[in-house]
Write an enzyme that holds these catalytic residues in place. Structure first.
Site, PDB file in Angstrom:
ATOM      1  N   CYS A 215      34.412  42.769  41.611  1.00  0.00           N
ATOM      2  CA  CYS A 215      35.127  41.445  42.403  1.00  0.00           C
ATOM      3  C   CYS A 215      35.769  41.895  43.866  1.00  0.00           C
ATOM      4  CB  CYS A 215      36.097  40.502  41.427  1.00  0.00           C
ATOM      5  SG  CYS A 215      34.897  40.075  39.891  1.00  0.00           S
TER       6      CYS A 215
ATOM      7  N   HIS B  27      44.338  36.674  43.827  1.00  0.00           N
ATOM      8  CA  HIS B  27      43.082  36.746  43.232  1.00  0.00           C
ATOM      9  C   HIS B  27      42.937  35.818  42.202  1.00  0.00           C
ATOM     10  CE1 HIS B  27      39.456  38.688  42.009  1.00  0.00           C
ATOM     11  NE2 HIS B  27      39.979  38.787  40.751  1.00  0.00           N
TER      12      HIS B  27
ATOM     13  N   HIS C 218      35.427  31.517  40.561  1.00  0.00           N
ATOM     14  CA  HIS C 218      35.273  32.718  41.027  1.00  0.00           C
ATOM     15  C   HIS C 218      34.063  33.254  41.325  1.00  0.00           C
ATOM     16  CE1 HIS C 218      36.320  36.958  41.060  1.00  0.00           C
ATOM     17  NE2 HIS C 218      36.711  37.109  39.931  1.00  0.00           N
TER      18      HIS C 218
END
Length: 400
Positions: free
Chosen positions: A168, A295, A329
């Site tokens: 990620c 994040h 996400h």
């Protein structure tokens, strides 16, 4: 930690994004201002009942140029959709005139590339144990390198083409690789960013890890329960020598703490290292950052770790929030998408409060925005953390 000398900033001379919020920067800006998220219930064929996803509208109707149809897969279709937004392809064309196509590189992040094509090919076999269909084109679809190769071919570029796949952090890490190409003199401009698309492997894999929220993800909420997976493309053109006041990457920091395959270091040691390195590279003190785009995935462990890491570096007074409640996400594209979000925050003086929560986790110490705020935003830090202990922080702002 060793001190890192400041390096020259990199100009962002073109920028675009496509996500569940819509196609292009205007759609993204409108959704953030209006607090209209893009998450919706997963489709039955996704196989994750109760989960929500951030699906890009209209992607099923997209198509590639006929001469490049062999690259067709969901991931490359999303890349093509992004190239058509915000004058991005035209800006790269202008850069080709300035520098020549051999002097422009492509560095793009992704986590699963076109794996949905492999899923479809596997389902289309004639029977158990049968080979994949002969029409299946792995190298131009599923292969990680298919994405940068498609974009380079589509834009008529001749420079290096690299794929970054660091979970990620992939989209954010492309900035570091692009900076190396630019500062070494190998390239005069680099198309960087990330593209990642929904597939059953990702959705069912995160579900098997018990990380998917039932209902829309609500990062940083006291009763948060997990992630909503999204898809997105974020692309930006980086060049040396920004003009004063031009939007720029001021610093980038990375680390790899290797704490656990899928869980963050509980005290955020790698996250702290990445943020401090980004500040050092930008030549900035913590007090010179005005907002942090977290994040902030919505899992209990990740959000708690990030709160500890942020307050370790910045104290408790710096506004921060996660925008994954809007987009989901988007995995390998998330760091690139959030470069676009950071740019909007800088341009509009916007701090987008976390979506869909009434109060932050009471154990958090950071100044978490839960409603939109308007303030002077001169410099933004954008955080990305990934499986395997990969961490990356970027600092954006106007060049001096």
């Amino acid at each position: 930690m060793n001190q890192i000398s400041p390096i020259p900033p990199l100009a962002i001379t073109a920028l675009t994004a496509v996500s569940a919020l819509g196609a292009g920067l205007d759609a993204t800006r409108h959704a953030l201002r209006a607090r209209q998220g893009g998450l919706a219930p997963a489709a039955p064929e996704d196989g994750v009942p109760g989960a929500w996803v951030g699906r890009v509208a209209g992607l099923e109707r997209a198509f590639l140029p006929q001469a490049l149809s062999h690259f067709t897969c969901r991931n490359n279709l999303l890349a093509e959709m992004a190239l058509a937004q915000d004058g991005f392809a035209e800006a790269v064309g202008d850069a080709c005139v300035r520098h020549g196509p051999a002097r422009i590189g492509v560095v793009l992040g992704t986590s699963t590339a076109g794996i949905a094509e492999t899923e479809a090919a596997y389902a289309a076999r004639s029977g158990p144990g049968a080979p994949l269909p002969g029409s299946f084109n792995y190298s131009d679809t599923h292969d990680l390198q298919a994405l940068p190769r498609y974009v380079r071919t589509r834009l008529g570029l001749k420079g290096p083409a690299l794929a970054v796949s660091t979970a990620c952090t992939s989209g954010a890490r492309t900035v570091i690789e692009a900076a190396a190409l630019l500062h070494s003199g190998i390239c005069d401009a680099v198309v960087a960013g990330g593209v990642d698309t929904l597939c059953r492997l990702t959705l069912r894999g995160f579900d098997a890890l018990a990380l998917l929220a039932r209902g829309p993800s609500r990062p940083c909420a006291a009763d948060r329960e997990g992630i909503s997976i999204g898809e997105a493309a974020g692309l930006f053109l980086l060049e040396r020598g920004p003009a004063p006041g031009q939007l720029a990457i001021l610093g980038a920091g990375a680390s790899a703490d290797g704490h656990h395959m899928s869980s963050p270091h509980p005290e955020g040691l790698g996250a702290v290292t990445a943020m401090r390195r980004a500040l050092q590279q930008a030549g900035l003190a913590p007090a010179e950052i005005d907002y942090i785009n977290l994040h902030g995935t919505g899992t209990r462990a990740n959000d708690a770790m990030e709160d500890r890491a942020v307050t370790e570096v910045f104290g408790t007074a710096l506004p921060c929030s996660s925008t994954k409640g809007w987009t989901g996400h988007t995995l390998g594209a998330s760091g690139a998408l959030e470069v676009a979000v950071a740019a909007i925050c800088l341009q509009d003086g916007l701090i987008p409060g976390c979506l869909g929560i009434d109060a932050p986790d009471p154990d958090f110490r950071a100044d978490l925005a839960i409603a939109n705020r308007h303030a002077s935003v001169r410099r933004v830090m954008s955080n990305s953390f990934g499986f395997g202990g990969s961490n990356c922080a970027l600092v954006l702002g106007p060049a001096a």
